[in-house]
Design an enzyme around this catalytic site. Structure first.
Site, mmCIF file in Angstrom:
data_model
loop_
_atom_site.group_PDB
_atom_site.id
_atom_site.type_symbol
_atom_site.label_atom_id
_atom_site.label_comp_id
_atom_site.label_asym_id
_atom_site.label_seq_id
_atom_site.Cartn_x
_atom_site.Cartn_y
_atom_site.Cartn_z
ATOM 1 N N LYS A 188 -5.295 7.014 -5.624
ATOM 2 C CA LYS A 188 -4.135 6.123 -5.541
ATOM 3 C C LYS A 188 -4.595 4.719 -5.835
ATOM 4 C CE LYS A 188 0.054 4.938 -4.617
ATOM 5 N NZ LYS A 188 0.096 4.365 -5.994
ATOM 6 N N GLN B 114 -10.528 0.009 -3.615
ATOM 7 C CA GLN B 114 -9.297 0.716 -3.252
ATOM 8 C C GLN B 114 -9.567 1.846 -2.259
ATOM 9 O OE1 GLN B 114 -6.446 -0.453 -5.334
ATOM 10 N NE2 GLN B 114 -5.241 0.327 -3.629
ATOM 11 N N LYS C 34 -9.726 0.212 1.142
ATOM 12 C CA LYS C 34 -8.408 -0.323 1.481
ATOM 13 C C LYS C 34 -7.462 0.804 1.889
ATOM 14 C CE LYS C 34 -6.759 -2.988 -1.732
ATOM 15 N NZ LYS C 34 -6.033 -3.523 -2.910
ATOM 16 N N LYS D 88 -8.145 3.447 -9.885
ATOM 17 C CA LYS D 88 -7.580 2.271 -10.568
ATOM 18 C C LYS D 88 -7.593 2.539 -12.063
ATOM 19 C CE LYS D 88 -6.071 -1.931 -9.576
ATOM 20 N NZ LYS D 88 -5.511 -2.450 -8.321
ATOM 21 N N GLY E 122 1.568 -0.475 -9.913
ATOM 22 C CA GLY E 122 1.380 -1.720 -10.661
ATOM 23 C C GLY E 122 0.164 -2.509 -10.205
ATOM 24 N N ASP E 123 -0.153 -3.515 -10.981
ATOM 25 C CA ASP E 123 -1.184 -4.517 -10.654
ATOM 26 C C ASP E 123 -0.924 -5.663 -11.637
ATOM 27 O OD1 ASP E 123 -3.831 -4.766 -8.921
ATOM 28 O OD2 ASP E 123 -4.367 -5.553 -10.883
ATOM 29 N N THR F 168 3.063 -6.491 -0.902
ATOM 30 C CA THR F 168 1.710 -7.071 -0.889
ATOM 31 C C THR F 168 1.753 -8.499 -0.350
ATOM 32 O OG1 THR F 168 1.266 -5.716 -2.833
ATOM 33 C CG2 THR F 168 -0.381 -7.370 -2.242
ATOM 34 N N ASN G 128 3.766 -11.338 -8.761
ATOM 35 C CA ASN G 128 4.355 -10.544 -7.681
ATOM 36 C C ASN G 128 3.809 -10.943 -6.302
ATOM 37 O OD1 ASN G 128 3.720 -7.937 -5.901
ATOM 38 N ND2 ASN G 128 5.744 -7.733 -6.810
ATOM 39 N N SER H 263 3.364 1.804 -1.014
ATOM 40 C CA SER H 263 3.257 2.861 -2.031
ATOM 41 C C SER H 263 3.082 4.225 -1.361
ATOM 42 C CB SER H 263 2.048 2.608 -2.943
ATOM 43 O OG SER H 263 2.361 1.669 -3.942
#
Ligand code: NDP
Ligand code: 2IT
Length: 451
Positions: free
Chosen positions: A94, A115, A118, A130, A169-170, A213, A244, A383
């Site tokens: 993820k 990630q 996290k 990622k 997204g990123d 976020t 964002n 998410s």
């Protein structure tokens, strides 16, 4: 750290650098974790014997592919796409997708590695991954972006799935891109399934994902301050970025009575002496998501100060929220922030602080510093909640999702305290987040045996 442990760290990092040449961001991310985990493992030989940390630094797989698309002039363009599937010990891979010219394998490996920790901290069952491309969406028409996303997904779709790997997204990938990517996936597999998060509400998205976020970073800051009997209200804030994460961080701060002085983009920084108001943030969101303009235009529109090529860290502010990109606070930025009396730094962006700057902040006992893997985990948390809702074929209300997000950020803060509190009460949030994130993944890996 004792001499033996320092030697262990050096030997370990020499191996990482030799195995991953030319990937400085990846080395940096691993070093940031290993600094805390190697001493932690010293009296737990099982982790060392089973080479858990070494295994965690080796991605399960890295997929790299060609993306060919046609621009509006009919010319063919060639980009490179990637998906780094880092670790799925505690759930499907993820993590977001980044479209930016600076994307390369090393950058995505650093992001995928981070990630893993996290996602573990969120308490939800998600592994780490990622992806992205060196495609630059700036100056591209909607149709060009659509054709690029379709070409990208035409290859990516065979590597992902709702129980395998769930992108989101990123940088450079927002709701427009997620729409194009999801549409193409659905067309290719002929199934409507929750393979991406950050979808629009009309087709399986979750309330509060867009805001998550930025809001989460502010919830984290609230937790850090209240742990020290302080509050957000009336505090002056410096934010970098205007995408964002930055805009929703600003929005939540304003809602809480804090004063947001800056926003920025890669061209420069705007400074609002009296503080930005919600109407200014709305205008910036329209600018960035609609016309896709530059932050300087906000200075012209509202009479703010604009400093070309500068970052927010030269201004005086009590709370700093780096929300743009990696390594955006360097040693001299950190010196300047400390000199101007910064009280806390909460990392909205991934790895925004260089190792030298982390060290400087760490040496100040009156400076609180939350690392990205804890501070920006709100996005991937919602998410995870979007994935749950998709599996249930339900959509929870805005207040329900927001409450869950708040609780997750509170729990992450508690985990940082549990593992990061030092003699005298100072909290090393980096250490706390690294250890808490590590143990869950490490224990799952051990349960699976040798693989
Ligand atoms: P956006 O694309 O929405 O916005 C990115 C912002 O950062 C823009 O203002 C952009 O300016 C600026 N920026 C990007 N690269 C650079 C650079 N090299 N130098 C200076 N400014 C730069 O991205 P997000 O807001 O989604 O992401 C921001 C950060 O937050 C990233 O580090 C991302 O990994 C992290 N993050 C995002 C999450 C999410 O849910 N979206 C979740 C967790 C972390 P310009 O337009 O000029 O490029
Ligand atoms: O860095 C991140 O955590 C993100 N870009 C969000 C990842 C996600 O899957 O929501």
């Amino acid at each position: 750290m004792g001499v033996d442990k320092a030697e262990d760290l050096n030997t370990f990092m020499e191996g990482v650098v030799a195995r991953n040449p030319g990937e400085p961001e990846f080395h940096q991310a691993v070093h940031e974790v290993a600094m805390d985990i190697i001493p932690y493992m010293a009296d737990k030989p099982i982790y060392k014997d089973l080479r858990i940390l070494e295994r965690m630094t080796e991605p399960d797989r890295v997929v790299s592919f060609r993306v060919v698309w046609e621009d509006d002039k009919g010319e063919l363009r060639v980009n490179r796409g990637f998906r780094v599937q880092q670790n799925n010990a505690i759930g499907p891979y993820k993590g977001g997708i980044r479209f930016h010219p600076s994307v390369n394998q090393g950058v995505l490996k650093f992001l995928a590695f981070e990630q893993v920790f996290k996602n573990s901290l969120t308490g939800l069952p998600m592994g780490g991954g990622k992806g992205g491309s060196n495609f630059d969406p700036k100056g591209r028409s909607d149709r060009e972006v659509m054709r690029f996303c379709q070409a990208f997904m035409t290859e990516l779709h065979r590597h992902i799935g709702p129980d395998t790997d769930v992108p989101a997204g990123d940088i450079g990938v927002g709701s427009r891109e997620v729409g194009y990517l999801f549409g193409q996936y659905k067309r290719l597999v002929n199934r409507f399934e929750g393979v991406l998060t950050g979808k629009a509400l009309a087709f399986g998205g979750s309330h509060v994902r867009t805001e998550a976020t930025g809001y989460g970073a502010v919830y984290m800051m609230e937790e850090m301050l209240s742990h020290h009997n302080e509050h957000l209200e009336g505090r002056s804030c410096l934010i970098s970025g205007s995408g964002n994460v930055a805009t929703y961080c600003a929005q939540k701060l304003i809602e809480n009575g804090a004063k947001v002085l800056t926003l920025s983009d890669s061209n420069g920084v705007i400074y609002a002496r009296e503080g930005l108001r919600q109407e200014h943030i709305d205008w910036v969101k329209d600018l960035k998501n609609g016309r896709r303009g530059r932050i300087e235009e906000a200075a012209k529109e509202f009479g703010f100060n604009f400093r070309e090529g500068k970052k927010p860290w030269g201004y005086k502010g009590e709370l700093a929220f780096p929300c743009a990109t990696q390594n955006e606070i360097n040693e001299s930025d950190a010196r300047s922030l400390i000199k101007q009396g910064v009280r806390a730094i909460c990392e909205g962006a991934n790895m925004p602080t260089t190792p030298e700057a982390i060290k400087l902040f760490g040496a100040q006992k009156n400076v609180l510093h939350a690392p990205s893997k804890a501070a920006n985990a709100g996005g991937v948390s919602v998410s995870g909640l979007e994935m749950s809702q998709n599996s249930l074929r339900l959509q929870w209300s805005e207040s329900e999702v927001n409450e869950r997000l708040r609780k997750i950020m509170k729990d992450i803060h508690s985990e940082c305290i549990e593992h990061g509190v030092q003699k005298g009460g100072h909290v090393d949030y980096f250490k706390g987040a690294n250890i808490a994130g590590f143990t869950k993944v490490a224990n799952a890996m051990m349960a699976y045996g040798v693989m």
